[in-house]
Write a protein that holds these residues in place. Structure first.
Motif, PDB file in Angstrom:
ATOM      1  N   SER A  20       0.872  -1.200   0.001  1.00 29.03           N
ATOM      2  CA  SER A  20       0.025   0.026   0.005  1.00 29.03           C
ATOM      3  C   SER A  20       0.814   1.222  -0.069  1.00 29.03           C
ATOM      4  N   CYS A  52      -4.305   7.814 -11.238  1.00 30.31           N
ATOM      5  CA  CYS A  52      -5.379   7.374 -10.628  1.00 30.31           C
ATOM      6  C   CYS A  52      -6.798   8.265 -11.069  1.00 30.31           C
ATOM      7  N   SER A  70      -3.628  -0.903  -8.336  1.00 28.64           N
ATOM      8  CA  SER A  70      -5.013  -0.233  -8.221  1.00 28.64           C
ATOM      9  C   SER A  70      -5.018   0.846  -7.243  1.00 28.64           C
ATOM     10  N   CYS A  71      -6.261   1.784  -7.525  1.00 20.93           N
ATOM     11  CA  CYS A  71      -6.184   3.123  -6.547  1.00 20.93           C
ATOM     12  C   CYS A  71      -7.385   3.024  -5.912  1.00 20.93           C
ATOM     13  N   ASP A  72      -7.679   3.434  -4.732  1.00 23.15           N
ATOM     14  CA  ASP A  72      -8.766   3.969  -3.652  1.00 23.15           C
ATOM     15  C   ASP A  72      -8.834   5.602  -3.701  1.00 23.15           C
ATOM     16  N   ASN A  73      -9.401   6.198  -4.433  1.00 19.05           N
ATOM     17  CA  ASN A  73      -9.082   7.602  -4.527  1.00 19.05           C
ATOM     18  C   ASN A  73      -9.730   8.246  -3.135  1.00 19.05           C
ATOM     19  N   SER A  74     -10.749   7.442  -2.768  1.00 17.66           N
ATOM     20  CA  SER A  74     -11.475   7.937  -1.270  1.00 17.66           C
ATOM     21  C   SER A  74     -10.399   7.987  -0.494  1.00 17.66           C
ATOM     22  N   LYS A  75      -9.322   6.999  -0.241  1.00 20.59           N
ATOM     23  CA  LYS A  75      -8.349   7.019   0.770  1.00 20.59           C
ATOM     24  C   LYS A  75      -7.264   7.315   0.314  1.00 20.59           C
ATOM     25  N   THR A  77      -5.107   6.319  -1.578  1.00 23.72           N
ATOM     26  CA  THR A  77      -3.965   5.269  -1.379  1.00 23.72           C
ATOM     27  C   THR A  77      -4.002   4.280  -2.625  1.00 23.72           C
TER      28      THR A  77
END
Length: 124
Positions: A20, A52, A70-75, A77
């Motif tokens: 991460s 992202c 992969s991306c978690d734009n909300s976090k 990360t």
């Protein structure tokens, strides 16, 4: 700006790990994230870059098909799923951020911010 990698560890050949990269102080709307690694006695290698904001991803041949970003734009990360690991994947892995330009880059000198790195060790 801070980038913090986590998820490294020791695995056997064929195993998997998920790294991460948690970013603060930047937004993925403006910055691309790159993944780099430095193996003992070797030059730093750029292995992936991701935009992202639109999902564009580049992989080096050495990891293509085995690593998935992969991306978690909300976090804010980015993740890198690593599978089918082999001893040649042993390295310190870094994420880095570069302000988005017309083309995606994997040139280390063009990255502005770096994480502290996380060790990945693969044994046979």
């Amino acid at each position: 700006v801070q980038l913090v990698e986590s998820g490294g560890g020791s695995v056997r050949t064929g195993g998997s790990l998920r790294l991460s990269c948690a970013a603060s102080g930047i937004t993925f709307a403006d910055y691309d994230i790159g993944w780099f690694r430095r193996a003992p006695g070797k030059e730093r290698e750029g292995i992936s870059a991701v935009d992202c904001s639109d999902g564009s991803i580049w992989y080096a041949d050495s990891v293509n098909g085995r690593f998935t970003v992969s991306c978690d734009n909300s976090k804010n990360t980015v993740f890198m799923e690593m599978s089918s690991l082999n001893v040649e994947d042993t390295a310190v892995y870094y994420c880095a951020a570069t302000r988005r330009a017309a083309t995606m880059t994997i040139i280390a000198n063009e990255y502005d911010y770096w994480g502290q790195g996380t060790q990945v060790s693969v044994s046979s």
